[in-house]
Each structure stands twice: as C-alpha cells, then as structure tokens.
Design an enzyme around this catalytic site. Structure first.
Site, PDB file in Angstrom:
ATOM      1  N   ASN A 260      76.536   0.884  50.288  1.00  0.00           N
ATOM      2  CA  ASN A 260      77.122   0.430  49.040  1.00  0.00           C
ATOM      3  C   ASN A 260      78.528  -0.145  49.257  1.00  0.00           C
ATOM      4  O   ASN A 260      78.716  -1.362  49.260  1.00  0.00           O
ATOM      5  CB  ASN A 260      77.135   1.567  48.022  1.00  0.00           C
ATOM      6  CG  ASN A 260      77.355   1.083  46.614  1.00  0.00           C
ATOM      7  OD1 ASN A 260      77.895   0.013  46.397  1.00  0.00           O
ATOM      8  ND2 ASN A 260      76.923   1.858  45.645  1.00  0.00           N
ATOM      9  N   ASP A 261      79.491   0.727  49.476  1.00  0.00           N
ATOM     10  CA  ASP A 261      80.859   0.242  49.591  1.00  0.00           C
ATOM     11  C   ASP A 261      81.064  -0.729  50.761  1.00  0.00           C
ATOM     12  O   ASP A 261      81.871  -1.637  50.665  1.00  0.00           O
ATOM     13  CB  ASP A 261      81.817   1.428  49.737  1.00  0.00           C
ATOM     14  CG  ASP A 261      81.869   2.259  48.459  1.00  0.00           C
ATOM     15  OD1 ASP A 261      81.612   1.674  47.390  1.00  0.00           O
ATOM     16  OD2 ASP A 261      82.146   3.459  48.533  1.00  0.00           O
ATOM     17  N   VAL A 262      80.317  -0.522  51.842  1.00  0.00           N
ATOM     18  CA  VAL A 262      80.523  -1.379  53.015  1.00  0.00           C
ATOM     19  C   VAL A 262      79.956  -2.785  52.837  1.00  0.00           C
ATOM     20  O   VAL A 262      80.125  -3.631  53.704  1.00  0.00           O
ATOM     21  CB  VAL A 262      79.936  -0.756  54.307  1.00  0.00           C
ATOM     22  CG1 VAL A 262      80.657   0.536  54.654  1.00  0.00           C
ATOM     23  CG2 VAL A 262      78.456  -0.538  54.203  1.00  0.00           C
TER      24      VAL A 262
ATOM     25  N   SER B 112      82.838   5.652  46.475  1.00  0.00           N
ATOM     26  CA  SER B 112      84.171   5.359  45.987  1.00  0.00           C
ATOM     27  C   SER B 112      84.186   5.385  44.464  1.00  0.00           C
ATOM     28  O   SER B 112      85.227   5.368  43.839  1.00  0.00           O
ATOM     29  CB  SER B 112      84.602   3.985  46.470  1.00  0.00           C
ATOM     30  OG  SER B 112      83.769   3.009  45.896  1.00  0.00           O
TER      31      SER B 112
END
Lengths: 459, 95
Positions: free
Chosen positions: A386-388, A427
C-alpha cells in the site's frame, strides 16, 4: 594458560562469519562459521569458569536449546519478523540478568571501598540494565504487534511527550542515585523503569515503521551484550556485541533511507500525528474488476510486474503468487517481482517469502531497476502493498509520505490491486493510486484471488 | 585490562561492523539480521561467567534464567537463519 587465545580465534570466526553472511553464495557457510565461533567461545568459558552445578546448568541449557530449536523449526516463514523479535528480546533479557547479578554483588560492598573500578562497573551495569531492559520489553511489544496480539498501529495519547520526558528523567535520576548515593531501591527502580521504557518506546511505533524498529532492537541487543562484556571484562562479549550493535545500526539507517524518514521521526512515532489531520485527498471512485476480466488482460500482457507487500505475508500467498507467475511465464510473458526495501515488516521480508516459494532471485528486482521497467510494463499486480506504491510520495508535497522513494507502479499500462477491503495502509493514509484511471481493484483474499487467476489460465 | 584497551577494542569492533555491512544485497537483510541476532546471544557467555561466581539463591536463579534465555536466542537464531539461507541455496544449486 588462559582463554584469551580461544576468544581471539572465536572473534575472528564471528567476524569472518558475518563477512560471508553478506554474500548469497557464501551466506550459509558464514552462518556455520559464526556458530562454530560461538561454540568455541562457550567451550573456553566453561573451561575457565566451570559451573558450580554442572547437572543443573546442563539441564537448563539443554531445555533452552531444545525450546529454541523447536521454535526455529516450527515457525512459518511468514511469521519470521515476530520470531526474530522474540529471540532478540530473550538475548536482551539475558544481558539484564547478568547486570542484575553483578549489581546485587556490588550492593554488598560498603561505599567507603568504592574505587574507580567499582564506579566503572556501576556505570556499565546501569548501561546494560537500560539497554538490555529496553531491548527485552521493546522486543516483546514488537512481537505482540507483529503477531497481531497487540494493536498494530502506533499508540499515541495526549501528553505522551511528557510521559517520555518524565520517564527519561526518572531513568537518569535513579541511575545517578544508585551510582553516587548507593541507594539499593533506586537500583530496582532502574530495572523497572528500563522495562517500562522499552514498552512505551515500541508502543509509539506504527506498523509501517516496524522494519526500522526490528533492526534497531537487534542493534540494541548487541549493545547490551557489549555492555555486559564491559561489566565482566570479557573480550569476546565486547567484540561480538559491538559487531552486532554497529551492523544493526547500519541496517537501521539503510531502512530509514529507504523510507526517506529521519531516524528521529520514526522513533517518535511520526505518522500518528499526521493521520489525525483530516487530509483532503483527491477522492475518486474505486474501479473494481472481476478475476475473469483481469485474466483477459493478463493473458495479453507481455511484461508483468508483481509488487508484493505485507498483505502477501498475511494472506500467506507466496506460493499462489509463484504459481500465477509460472502460468504467466508459460504464456510467454516476462515476469519480475518489484521489491521495495521496506515492504513487509522486517528488512528483506519479501525476499524471504518469495525464496520460500522458490522464486528465482534474478526475478526479484530492487527499487530503482523496477521503476525503470514500469514504463514498459503491461500489467503490474500489487499484492498487499500500500504505502510503498502510494503516488502521493512523488505527486503531493502535502502528504506525509512525500519524498519517500516508492515503486512507481502507476507508470504501468494497467495496475491490478489485490485488496481485502477499502481500508487504508498502515500509515492510515488514503492511497491515491487506487483512484487512477489505469488502476483496477480486485477485492478479496489475496491468496484466493491469485489461485482463481491461475485457474483461469488452466482452462 | 585497562580502559584504553577497552576503548580501542570497542572502536575497532564498531568500525568492523560498519565495514562488513555497508554493502549488502537487500535480499540478505533478513538472514543477516537473524544471523547477527543469534550472535547477540553471545551474552550466554556473560551469564555462564556470572553464574560460576555467585552463591545466593536469587542471583543463581537469575544466572540460570540468563543461560536459559540466551541459549534459546543462540540455538533458535542460528537454526532459523540456516533455514532461510537453505532456501536461497537450493535455488543456486538448481541453476
């Protein structure tokens, strides 16, 4: 004859072992060599300091060894981060035990006999207690978070900065009181505070920052061993502890760099304060796609990128992903795995999972070469990352992720995102990737979805 | 052993740690971590030394506790590292 010569040899073996551990071809040998170095050091120690009760020592040692082996054999590859955290905590606890023993001994010595040597011991005992205590309780909390026995997000409350400061001051105060006013109760106070400190410290840390924390705790356990070596004037402990301490620190810095986040921010539980602010994201609509339609697109694809994340570990989908990759390769497509350095919950987490599923490591592509290839990629399949892959990191200067190097999957012609539901990443941020025109969502358990996709190829 | 020598040991070992790790492929990060984690179980030696020179029930108990925990760390750490590295090696051999 003393043990120094054996300690020197064993230090050399440990150093050589770590060196070999740094290359894929020799890594396994390196691990053997370092284990041998450890065995030699233990043998030399037993020889110079024979145990008082051999039978009991042996029983305790064998039980511990048996439990350790059992845990190591039984553990699933997906559960590797929490296992390493747990072992790490045990190492920290052992250092604390050494420090308490030596501390209790010193408590019997009347203050008038204190000399430089004793002050040195008092100081190193404090250091061992604090570092070892933080390692122990911190690792246990990390274990709890990673195994999902505790909430994985960072736990923050109002005024926590003050709690941190007060804890820190109390820690220094009790260390000072113990060393200079020789009060026994502040010694026990110090032990308790170190344990509390470790818990508070790791509770702050959000799930996404875990790779950094795991490697930092690993480093701390080395520092604790080194400090225990200083108490006992044991050279091999000092050398080995230092090696682990600095190598862990370097790894921590590599992780931080990969996230473009300063160590300080990670330690203070950075994301938490931001996710509270309601961020005005470019809301759009999710565009779901069925596995059947996804199959037709995949079938025509020449180049396919697979982008794994923590969700791959949770769904234990490493074998399913490998099966699909095999089907795609048989179908004539070029498949590569794009691996972000901080994907997952520990450094190199994804590489281990894929290796378990027998993925060739020539196919595992690091951040920069992957980004160079996305432009020519027909389909990128995001499995539980997700965040990456959040484009906000390059597009939105207001985003807390801004500046973090990401896998730019949005450059691929089509992106499939395998996702359990419409939740946010660790996050707590909305992922703008999901609203982009070339992105399609496939909802459901990642493993089931991947298996279905592979099944489509069979027909 | 005087303090100068101690300092010297620490600096040298720290520098070595940095040098050894500086360039390492990311696929080895996990085995490296669990390998060095096993090495940090060297505190087993500390526990054995402390245990050999103590004569009180409480400190003896702590000594055995230290031995117990660190030996889990050592055996578990090395074994799990080997398990991971074996997976990497298998692939190399097949090529």
């Amino acid at each position: 004859m003393n043990t120094d010569i054996f300690y020197v040899i064993s230090s050399i073996l440990l150093i050589h072992g770590i060196k070999l551990l740094g290359k894929t071809a020799t890594a396994r040998k390196g691990n053997f060599i370092s284990a041998f170095g450890m065995a030699l050091a233990v043998a030399a120690t037993l020889w110079q300091h024979p145990p008082q009760n051999i039978l009991l020592t042996l029983t305790v040692a064998l039980t511990g060894a048996y439990i350790g082996l059992l845990m190591a054999i039984k553990v699933q590859m997906t559960a590797m981060p929490e296992m390493v955290a747990l072992f790490n905590g045990f190492g920290g606890m052992a250092s604390v035990a050494v420090a308490i023993i030596e501390g209790i001994k010193l408590n019997y010595i009347p203050a008038i006999y204190y000399d430089t040597l004793i002050y040195f011991s008092l100081f190193t005992i404090c250091l061992t207690l604090v570092v070892g205590g933080i390692t122990f309780s911190g690792s246990l909390v990390a274990y709890g978070k990673l195994s999902r026995k505790l909430p994985t997000s960072s736990i923050n409350f109002r005024g926590q900065e003050w709690v941190d400061v007060i804890l820190f001051v109390l820690l220094l105060l009790s260390a000072y009181m113990w060393i200079f006013t020789h009060s026994v109760w502040s010694f026990y106070m110090l032990i308790a505070l170190s344990f509390v400190g470790g818990c508070v410290f790791v509770l702050h840390i959000g799930g996404g920052d875990m790779p950094v924390i795991i490697s930092l705790l690993n480093s701390l356990s080395g520092v604790a061993a080194c400090a225990a070596g200083l108490i006992l004037f044991n050279k091999v402990l000092i050398v080995a502890g230092c090696l682990v301490g600095t190598s862990g620190l370097i790894l921590t810095l590599i992780m931080c760099k990969a996230m473009n986040r300063p160590v300080k921010k990670v330690l203070l539980g950075g994301f938490a304060s931001i996710s509270k602010n309601k961020q005005k994201s470019t809301r759009g609509t999710y565009k779901p796609i069925s596995t059947e339609d996804a199959y037709y697109i995949l079938e025509a694809a020449q180049t396919v990128a697979i982008v794994p994340g923590y969700g791959l570990a949770v769904a234990q989908a490493q074998h399913a992903v490998k099966d699909l990759a095999q089907k795609l390769t048989d179908n004539g497509a070029d498949v590569f795995y794009a691996i972000h350095p901080v994907a997952g919950r520990m450094p190199g987490h994804m590489n281990i999972l894929l290796a378990e599923a027998d993925v060739d490591y020539d196919q595992m592509t690091e951040l920069e070469p992957s980004n160079a290839r996305f432009g020519n990629t027909d389909v990128a399949i995001v499995v539980g990352a997700n965040d990456v892959v959040n484009p906000a990191a390059v597009e939105n200067p207001d985003s807390p992720l801004y500046g973090m190097p990401i896998l730019e999957v949005f450059n691929a012609k089509t992106v499939f995102v395998l996702k359990r539901g419409q939740g946010t990443g660790f996050s707590g941020l909305e992922n703008e990737l999901f609203f982009k025109d070339n992105v399609r969502m496939i909802y459901g358990d990642a493993k089931a979805t991947l298996t279905q996709l592979s099944a489509e190829f069979k027909e | 052993m005087d303090y100068g020598w101690l300092m010297f040991c620490i600096l040298l070992a720290s520098w070595l740690g940095v040098e050894l790790i500086a360039k390492i492929p990311s696929q080895l990060h996990t085995p490296l971590m669990s390998g060095t984690n096993a090495i940090s179980g060297i505190t087993l030696i500390g526990a054995l030394v402390a245990l050999a020179h103590t004569h009180e029930p409480l400190t003896e108990f702590l000594g055995y506790l230290g031995v117990f925990f660190s030996i889990i760390n050592v055996f578990g750490g090395y074994w799990v590292t080997d398990r991971m590295l074996k997976m990497f090696n298998n692939k190399n051999n097949r090529k």
